[in-house]
Motif scaffolding. Structure first.
Motif, PDB file in Angstrom:
ATOM      1  N   GLY A 154     107.173  52.293  73.803  1.00  0.00           N
ATOM      2  CA  GLY A 154     107.036  52.425  72.350  1.00  0.00           C
ATOM      3  C   GLY A 154     107.882  51.455  71.566  1.00  0.00           C
ATOM      4  N   LYS A 155     108.800  50.751  72.244  1.00  0.00           N
ATOM      5  CA  LYS A 155     109.641  49.762  71.585  1.00  0.00           C
ATOM      6  C   LYS A 155     108.798  48.606  71.057  1.00  0.00           C
ATOM      7  N   VAL A 156     109.103  48.124  69.859  1.00  0.00           N
ATOM      8  CA  VAL A 156     108.387  47.005  69.250  1.00  0.00           C
ATOM      9  C   VAL A 156     109.356  45.850  69.048  1.00  0.00           C
ATOM     10  N   ILE A 157     108.954  44.674  69.504  1.00  0.00           N
ATOM     11  CA  ILE A 157     109.737  43.456  69.293  1.00  0.00           C
ATOM     12  C   ILE A 157     108.865  42.469  68.529  1.00  0.00           C
ATOM     13  N   ALA A 158     109.374  41.976  67.420  1.00  0.00           N
ATOM     14  CA  ALA A 158     108.621  41.050  66.572  1.00  0.00           C
ATOM     15  C   ALA A 158     108.993  39.608  66.906  1.00  0.00           C
ATOM     16  N   THR A 159     107.973  38.763  67.041  1.00  0.00           N
ATOM     17  CA  THR A 159     108.179  37.327  67.158  1.00  0.00           C
ATOM     18  C   THR A 159     107.276  36.634  66.140  1.00  0.00           C
ATOM     19  N   ASN A 160     107.548  35.368  65.918  1.00  0.00           N
ATOM     20  CA  ASN A 160     106.619  34.576  65.140  1.00  0.00           C
ATOM     21  C   ASN A 160     105.335  34.368  65.947  1.00  0.00           C
ATOM     22  N   ALA A 161     104.267  33.985  65.283  1.00  0.00           N
ATOM     23  CA  ALA A 161     102.972  33.852  65.954  1.00  0.00           C
ATOM     24  C   ALA A 161     102.850  32.508  66.654  1.00  0.00           C
ATOM     25  N   GLY A 162     103.840  32.187  67.464  1.00  0.00           N
ATOM     26  CA  GLY A 162     103.777  30.987  68.265  1.00  0.00           C
ATOM     27  C   GLY A 162     104.375  29.767  67.597  1.00  0.00           C
ATOM     28  N   HIS A 163     104.120  28.631  68.189  1.00  0.00           N
ATOM     29  CA  HIS A 163     104.618  27.342  67.712  1.00  0.00           C
ATOM     30  C   HIS A 163     103.956  27.003  66.374  1.00  0.00           C
ATOM     31  N   PRO A 164     104.670  26.325  65.449  1.00  0.00           N
ATOM     32  CA  PRO A 164     104.061  25.962  64.160  1.00  0.00           C
ATOM     33  C   PRO A 164     102.757  25.172  64.294  1.00  0.00           C
ATOM     34  N   ASN A 165     102.596  24.434  65.408  1.00  0.00           N
ATOM     35  CA  ASN A 165     101.376  23.660  65.627  1.00  0.00           C
ATOM     36  C   ASN A 165     100.348  24.380  66.492  1.00  0.00           C
ATOM     37  N   SER A 166     100.570  25.660  66.756  1.00  0.00           N
ATOM     38  CA  SER A 166      99.644  26.410  67.611  1.00  0.00           C
ATOM     39  C   SER A 166      98.380  26.789  66.849  1.00  0.00           C
ATOM     40  N   LYS A 167      97.360  27.169  67.602  1.00  0.00           N
ATOM     41  CA  LYS A 167      96.104  27.621  67.003  1.00  0.00           C
ATOM     42  C   LYS A 167      96.334  28.857  66.140  1.00  0.00           C
ATOM     43  N   LEU A 168      97.154  29.789  66.610  1.00  0.00           N
ATOM     44  CA  LEU A 168      97.355  31.033  65.867  1.00  0.00           C
ATOM     45  C   LEU A 168      97.931  30.777  64.489  1.00  0.00           C
ATOM     46  N   ARG A 169      98.893  29.889  64.399  1.00  0.00           N
ATOM     47  CA  ARG A 169      99.550  29.662  63.113  1.00  0.00           C
ATOM     48  C   ARG A 169      98.832  28.622  62.255  1.00  0.00           C
ATOM     49  N   ARG A 170      98.357  27.569  62.873  1.00  0.00           N
ATOM     50  CA  ARG A 170      97.778  26.473  62.097  1.00  0.00           C
ATOM     51  C   ARG A 170      96.344  26.776  61.648  1.00  0.00           C
ATOM     52  N   LYS A 171      95.531  27.365  62.544  1.00  0.00           N
ATOM     53  CA  LYS A 171      94.125  27.607  62.222  1.00  0.00           C
ATOM     54  C   LYS A 171      93.856  29.037  61.775  1.00  0.00           C
ATOM     55  N   GLN A 172      94.431  29.992  62.485  1.00  0.00           N
ATOM     56  CA  GLN A 172      94.132  31.388  62.171  1.00  0.00           C
ATOM     57  C   GLN A 172      95.059  31.967  61.108  1.00  0.00           C
ATOM     58  N   LYS A 173      96.137  31.235  60.800  1.00  0.00           N
ATOM     59  CA  LYS A 173      97.073  31.628  59.745  1.00  0.00           C
ATOM     60  C   LYS A 173      97.799  32.946  60.041  1.00  0.00           C
ATOM     61  N   ALA A 174      97.938  33.282  61.321  1.00  0.00           N
ATOM     62  CA  ALA A 174      98.738  34.461  61.688  1.00  0.00           C
ATOM     63  C   ALA A 174     100.212  34.138  61.469  1.00  0.00           C
ATOM     64  N   ARG A 175     100.980  35.155  61.135  1.00  0.00           N
ATOM     65  CA  ARG A 175     102.405  34.938  60.864  1.00  0.00           C
ATOM     66  C   ARG A 175     103.305  35.529  61.956  1.00  0.00           C
ATOM     67  N   TYR A 176     102.972  36.709  62.450  1.00  0.00           N
ATOM     68  CA  TYR A 176     103.825  37.393  63.424  1.00  0.00           C
ATOM     69  C   TYR A 176     102.994  38.020  64.532  1.00  0.00           C
ATOM     70  N   ILE A 177     103.644  38.211  65.683  1.00  0.00           N
ATOM     71  CA  ILE A 177     103.102  39.045  66.754  1.00  0.00           C
ATOM     72  C   ILE A 177     104.092  40.173  66.984  1.00  0.00           C
ATOM     73  N   PHE A 178     103.604  41.405  66.959  1.00  0.00           N
ATOM     74  CA  PHE A 178     104.428  42.569  67.298  1.00  0.00           C
ATOM     75  C   PHE A 178     104.083  42.981  68.720  1.00  0.00           C
ATOM     76  N   HIS A 179     105.061  42.874  69.606  1.00  0.00           N
ATOM     77  CA  HIS A 179     104.878  43.229  71.011  1.00  0.00           C
ATOM     78  C   HIS A 179     105.351  44.673  71.189  1.00  0.00           C
ATOM     79  N   VAL A 180     104.432  45.570  71.532  1.00  0.00           N
ATOM     80  CA  VAL A 180     104.791  46.978  71.674  1.00  0.00           C
ATOM     81  C   VAL A 180     104.617  47.392  73.139  1.00  0.00           C
ATOM     82  N   ALA A 181     105.634  48.047  73.690  1.00  0.00           N
ATOM     83  CA  ALA A 181     105.618  48.451  75.101  1.00  0.00           C
ATOM     84  C   ALA A 181     104.742  49.683  75.276  1.00  0.00           C
ATOM     85  N   THR A 182     103.535  49.480  75.790  1.00  0.00           N
ATOM     86  CA  THR A 182     102.591  50.584  75.994  1.00  0.00           C
ATOM     87  C   THR A 182     102.292  50.813  77.470  1.00  0.00           C
ATOM     88  N   VAL A 183     102.857  49.977  78.339  1.00  0.00           N
ATOM     89  CA  VAL A 183     102.587  50.068  79.778  1.00  0.00           C
ATOM     90  C   VAL A 183     103.907  50.074  80.532  1.00  0.00           C
TER      91      VAL A 183
END
Length: 218
Positions: A102-131
């Motif tokens: 259930g622990k959540v760790i927040a990171t940025n959505a990858g490298h500034p030049n990555s697809k997630l940030r540059r094309k998809q405009k995502a800002r963060y990824i929340f990693h939640v321990a479910t397994v």
């Protein structure tokens, strides 16, 4: 109350009416890395916070890891940015693996030049321990969360994390790191989180029935 979906990707839509904080929930299908302009992408992860390898494309973890990386012109990954930042968070802020379920760790959505940030405009990824990773005498087994209350807690913890990130105006990285310096420089331009997308926890590789997970998450 259910309302008609606005496009073909939306299987259903629900609106929570509140004068101060209106909220709309969409239940959709498709590739989580192909949505655009969503602030937070949630990654269902094991409690060791070891993301799936980039060629294990059946996993949301793998797809997010690859989409958040930085490739050179030849298509070679030269910065495994999401896993590297996740490891940094564990090493400098959490201190130990495995983390609590259930622990959540927040990171940025990858490298500034990555697809997630540059094309998809995502800002963060929340990693939640479910397994949970189980060490046995003949190998390693994975046990996903299946109880409704535990699944609800994971969703609630992610929503709590949006408030925490907003409170710190996006300054989420450990002190004295390059990423932290960039975040502090951008504080004045910070905009609050307005959208978050969840995978249906455990319904893919782990095979938990969709009809069981969706009510718990909603």
């Amino acid at each position: 109350r259910p309302v008609p979906a606005k496009n073909a990707l939306c299987a259903a839509a629900f609106e929570l009416r509140n004068r101060l904080h209106p909220c709309r929930i969409y239940l959709t299908t498709g590739d989580i890395t192909k949505v655009r302009d969503i602030d937070v992408l949630v990654n269902s992860e094991n409690n060791f916070m070891q993301m799936a390898r980039v060629f294990e494309t059946r996993h949301v973890s793998s797809v997010l890891r690859y989409a958040g990386s930085w490739e050179n012109e030849a298509g070679h990954v030269i910065s495994d940015a999401v896993q590297e930042e996740l490891d940094q968070q564990i090493r400098l802020k959490v201190g130990i693996r495995p983390v609590a379920l259930g622990k959540v760790i927040a990171t940025n959505a990858g490298h500034p030049n990555s697809k997630l940030r540059r094309k998809q405009k995502a800002r963060y990824i929340f990693h939640v321990a479910t397994v949970e990773v189980l060490h046995g005498g003949v190998g390693i087994a994975l046990r996903p969360l299946t109880e409704g209350p535990a699944i609800r807690d994971c969703v609630a913890n992610c929503l709590d994390m949006t408030q925490d990130v907003d409170y710190h105006k996006g300054v989420i990285s450990p002190e004295n790191t390059e990423q932290r310096i960039l975040e502090e420089e951008n504080v004045r331009h910070y905009t609050p989180i307005r959208s978050i997308i969840f995978p249906l926890f455990g319904t893919g590789h782990d095979g938990i029935p969709v009809q069981y997970v969706v009510p718990a998450m909603l």
